[in-house]
Design an enzyme around this catalytic site. Structure first.
Site, short mmCIF file in Angstrom:
data_model
loop_
_atom_site.label_atom_id
_atom_site.label_comp_id
_atom_site.label_asym_id
_atom_site.label_seq_id
_atom_site.Cartn_x
_atom_site.Cartn_y
_atom_site.Cartn_z
CE1 TYR A 59 10.16 2.31 -11.97
CE2 TYR A 59 10.25 3.81 -13.83
CZ TYR A 59 9.64 2.76 -13.16
OH TYR A 59 8.52 2.16 -13.69
CB ILE B 111 6.19 3.49 -10.00
CG1 ILE B 111 5.23 4.23 -9.06
CG2 ILE B 111 5.92 2.00 -10.02
CD1 ILE B 111 3.77 4.16 -9.50
CG ASP C 280 8.08 -4.51 1.41
OD1 ASP C 280 8.98 -5.00 0.69
OD2 ASP C 280 7.85 -3.29 1.49
CB ILE C 281 8.09 -7.93 -2.89
CG1 ILE C 281 8.67 -6.54 -3.21
CG2 ILE C 281 6.67 -8.06 -3.42
CD1 ILE C 281 8.80 -6.25 -4.69
CG LEU D 124 -1.96 -1.18 1.23
CD1 LEU D 124 -2.88 -1.06 2.44
CD2 LEU D 124 -2.77 -1.28 -0.05
CB ILE E 16 4.16 22.03 -19.60
CG1 ILE E 16 2.68 21.83 -19.94
CG2 ILE E 16 5.04 21.19 -20.53
CD1 ILE E 16 2.31 22.30 -21.34
CD GLU F 128 11.11 14.45 -20.12
OE1 GLU F 128 10.76 13.25 -20.12
OE2 GLU F 128 10.40 15.37 -19.70
#
Length: 314
Positions: A148, A82, A57-58, A33, A207, A276
């Site tokens: 990530y 993520i 938790d994994i 969660l 943006i 980016e």
């Protein structure tokens, strides 16, 4: 089948759970969660095919050992950190969740010979050549421009190594930018939801950078159908498979579709320009060939469905 779904209370996980339950499988959900919510799966509470929800938790190997006492035919592994900026701020947490946690799941799948579908990301790719107009297929170069992406590539390599070393049926999937109902409309990663929410509140749409960066936006129900079908297919074993729409749109054009009032669209400095990816355009030929999958929901229809859902939450 008996199915374990990690991250099943998250945005995409919730839609994968829905699809699996509709297909009549018995589903066990594991989620800590951190990104997900019990509210996302509340509507499934009365479904007899939802066998259990475990908050855990994994990284907890003892918990995983206990869960895998139940024999599973497939594990859809979606649980992950993520957020790109979080991974830059705290790379250790992302590595342990996305690489070590994936290893923990893999080990249980190996011990119990459970098929595994690993959710990776289009963020592992290097930018596409904007001038060529060529879409990104699975042979496109990868470039981990954030911890990530680096942790996801590490997870991918471990997942595929188990296919080759142990003949464990595994597949790596790389959905492109997914959006739709149940996505958070604050924070990072949900540009469509964030823009819609701010438009509905008559606020400014911010943006990052010049807004010329493009995204291939995949509606979440199309994504969930792709995820589930990957697990059903033996042809997918040992493969990396993309999912997207084959159409990209600049963030500037996306903002203009969502908010016709140009005065409420503003450009702000990028929080992580070094990570980016300027152009993301998916070639989903392989998914079509192996899985007979293709997207069904247009961007315009998906935006409208998402807008209606967000309206109801306000």
């Amino acid at each position: 089948m008996n199915v374990l779904l990690t991250g099943g209370a998250g945005f995409i996980g919730r839609w994968v759970a829905k699809r699996l339950l509709e297909d009549g499988h018995d589903v066990w959900i594991l989620d800590n969660l951190s990104n997900g919510s019990r509210n996302n799966i509340a509507e499934f509470a009365g479904d007899n095919h939802l066998k259990a929800f475990a908050e855990g938790d994994i990284k907890d190997t003892k918990l995983l050992e206990d869960i895998f006492q139940q024999p599973f035919d497939i594990c859809y592994h979606l649980a992950a950190s993520i957020n790109v900026q979080d991974s830059i701020d705290d790379p250790a947490a992302t590595f342990h969740n996305d690489a070590v946690g994936t290893f923990n799941i893999l080990e249980q799948c190996r011990k119990h010979h459970t098929k595994m579908v690993f959710m990776s990301t289009c963020m592992v790719y290097d930018k596409a050549n904007a001038s060529s107009g060529k879409a990104i297929d699975e042979h496109h170069p990868t470039k981990p421009a954030s911890p990530y992406a680096g942790a996801k590539i590490a997870g991918e390599n471990m997942v595929l190594s188990y296919w080759y070393a142990y003949n464990l049926p595994t597949t790596v999937i790389r959905p492109f930018n997914t959006y739709g109902p149940f996505q958070k409309s604050s924070g990072e990663g949900g540009v469509v939801a964030i823009f819609i929410k701010r438009d509905l509140e008559n606020q400014t749409l911010n943006i990052y950078g010049d807004g010329t960066q493009t995204r291939d936006l995949l509606y979440v129900e199309d994504c969930a159908r792709f995820v589930v079908q990957t697990g059903y297919s033996d042809k997918a074993n040992g493969h990396i498979i993309n999912a997207g729409t084959g159409r990209d749109i600049s963030v500037n054009d996306l903002a203009a579709i969502i908010c016709p009032d140009k005065k409420r669209i503003k450009h702000v400095p990028h929080i992580h320009p070094q990570s980016e990816i300027q152009k993301l355009l998916c070639d989903y030929t392989k998914a079509k060939k192996l899985l007979d999958w293709q997207p069904e929901i247009t961007l315009e229809k998906g935006i409208e469905r998402t807008r209606q859902w967000i309206k109801k939450q306000m």
